[in-house]
Design an enzyme around this catalytic site. Structure first.
Site, mmCIF file in Angstrom:
data_model
loop_
_atom_site.group_PDB
_atom_site.id
_atom_site.type_symbol
_atom_site.label_atom_id
_atom_site.label_comp_id
_atom_site.label_asym_id
_atom_site.label_seq_id
_atom_site.Cartn_x
_atom_site.Cartn_y
_atom_site.Cartn_z
ATOM 1 C CD GLU A 100 -3.192 0.430 0.322
ATOM 2 O OE1 GLU A 100 -2.695 1.256 -0.454
ATOM 3 O OE2 GLU A 100 -4.412 0.320 0.497
ATOM 4 C CG ASP A 101 -0.820 4.758 -1.698
ATOM 5 O OD1 ASP A 101 -1.578 3.928 -1.171
ATOM 6 O OD2 ASP A 101 -1.246 5.766 -2.283
ATOM 7 C CG ASP A 104 -6.177 8.455 6.201
ATOM 8 O OD1 ASP A 104 -6.035 8.804 7.386
ATOM 9 O OD2 ASP A 104 -6.723 9.187 5.364
ATOM 10 C CG PHE A 153 -4.078 16.247 1.022
ATOM 11 C CD1 PHE A 153 -5.345 15.717 1.232
ATOM 12 C CD2 PHE A 153 -3.489 16.077 -0.225
ATOM 13 C CE1 PHE A 153 -6.011 15.043 0.218
ATOM 14 C CE2 PHE A 153 -4.136 15.408 -1.242
ATOM 15 C CZ PHE A 153 -5.399 14.892 -1.026
ATOM 16 N NE ARG A 166 -3.272 8.453 -9.189
ATOM 17 C CZ ARG A 166 -3.888 8.023 -8.099
ATOM 18 N NH1 ARG A 166 -3.187 7.569 -7.085
ATOM 19 N NH2 ARG A 166 -5.206 8.040 -8.015
HETATM 20 C C1 PRP Z 1 -5.823 5.460 -0.602
HETATM 21 C C2 PRP Z 1 -4.664 4.510 -0.349
HETATM 22 C C3 PRP Z 1 -5.294 3.387 0.407
HETATM 23 C C4 PRP Z 1 -6.436 4.047 1.146
HETATM 24 C C5 PRP Z 1 -6.062 4.246 2.576
HETATM 25 O O1 PRP Z 1 -6.471 5.057 -1.774
HETATM 26 O O2 PRP Z 1 -4.059 4.086 -1.546
HETATM 27 O O3 PRP Z 1 -5.761 2.370 -0.461
HETATM 28 O O4 PRP Z 1 -6.672 5.321 0.521
HETATM 29 O O5 PRP Z 1 -7.091 4.865 3.290
HETATM 30 P P1 PRP Z 1 -7.751 4.209 4.578
HETATM 31 O O6 PRP Z 1 -6.662 3.691 5.443
HETATM 32 O O7 PRP Z 1 -8.497 5.378 5.214
HETATM 33 O O8 PRP Z 1 -8.693 3.137 4.141
HETATM 34 P P2 PRP Z 1 -7.421 6.036 -2.600
HETATM 35 O O9 PRP Z 1 -8.848 5.744 -2.217
HETATM 36 O O10 PRP Z 1 -6.976 7.455 -2.414
HETATM 37 O O11 PRP Z 1 -7.238 5.549 -4.091
HETATM 38 P P3 PRP Z 1 -5.913 5.520 -5.003
HETATM 39 O O12 PRP Z 1 -5.014 4.438 -4.428
HETATM 40 O O13 PRP Z 1 -6.426 5.157 -6.345
HETATM 41 O O14 PRP Z 1 -5.260 6.876 -4.963
#
Ligand code: PRP
Length: 182
Positions: A100-101, A104, A153, A166
């Site tokens: 995962e990136d 949160d 952010f 990105r």
């Molecule tokens: C982001 C990130 C995780 C998620 C984390 O994805 O890549 O998958 O949010 O958030 P959480 O811990 O609150 O669940 P995003 O929905 O922004 O989509 P993306 O990866 O396409 O940018």
């Protein structure tokens, strides 16, 4: 959309690469079998981290991607999560690493953990580049963390704001627009 000159660099490309190499070494050290590690990138955000991480790893591996969508209910952010693209292969009896990136609230990872664990992998671990501990709503294990950050952010290195930024090689903080002077 704020242009890149309004950003504050949080981690340079060099700092990120050093952490990625350290995480790769830790994964290599923990994964001591000949069975390939099935690496699962969570699109879209993880694609840059996953690409660098696997190239820094020595252990045998296979690569897969998963796509999920979150539907938040606004008031409580307790929305539901849906699988939009599943894995290409079965993981029963195989070691799996979720990449995962950012973690949160932890809801995405919690969901993914439950879905993949139910398929009977021999092990299930997680690597995330960024973690925001102060935002955690669900307790979820993260085995390898690049950087723990405050609730800011951030964009770049795979992370977006409205699908932009990105491609940045570094991670930057974008501040919310300042309130107009009164
Ligand atoms: C982001 C990130 C995780 C998620 C984390 O994805 O890549 O998958 O949010 O958030 P959480 O811990 O609150 O669940 P995003 O929905 O922004 O989509 P993306 O990866 O396409 O940018």
């Amino acid at each position: 959309m704020p242009p890149p000159e309004s950003e504050t660099i949080l981690y340079s490309a060099e700092e990120i690469q050093a952490r990625v190499r350290a995480i790769a070494r830790a994964i290599d050290a923990d994964h001591q079998t000949e069975v390939p590690l099935h690496v699962v990138g969570v699109l879209k955000g993880s694609f840059v981290f996953a690409a660098d991480l696997i190239r820094a790893m020595q252990t045998p591996l296979t690569l897969d991607f998963i796509v999920i969508a979150s539907y938040l209910d606004g008031a409580t952010s307790s929305g539901e999560i849906q699988l939009l693209k599943d894995l290409d292969s079965a993981i029963e009896g195989r070691p799996v690493l979720i990449v995962e990136d950012i973690v949160d609230t932890g809801r995405t990872l919690h969901y993914l953990h439950a879905v993949l664990q139910a398929r009977g992998p021999s092990s299930l671990k997680t690597a995330c580049l960024l973690s925001k501990p102060s935002r955690r709503a669900v307790d979820v294990p993260v085995d390898y963390v690049g950087f723990e950050i405050d609730d800011r952010f951030v964009v770049g290195y795979g992370l977006d704001h409205a699908e932009q930024f990105r491609h940045l090689p570094h991670i930057a903080v974008i501040e919310p627009p300042a309130a107009p002077p009164r």
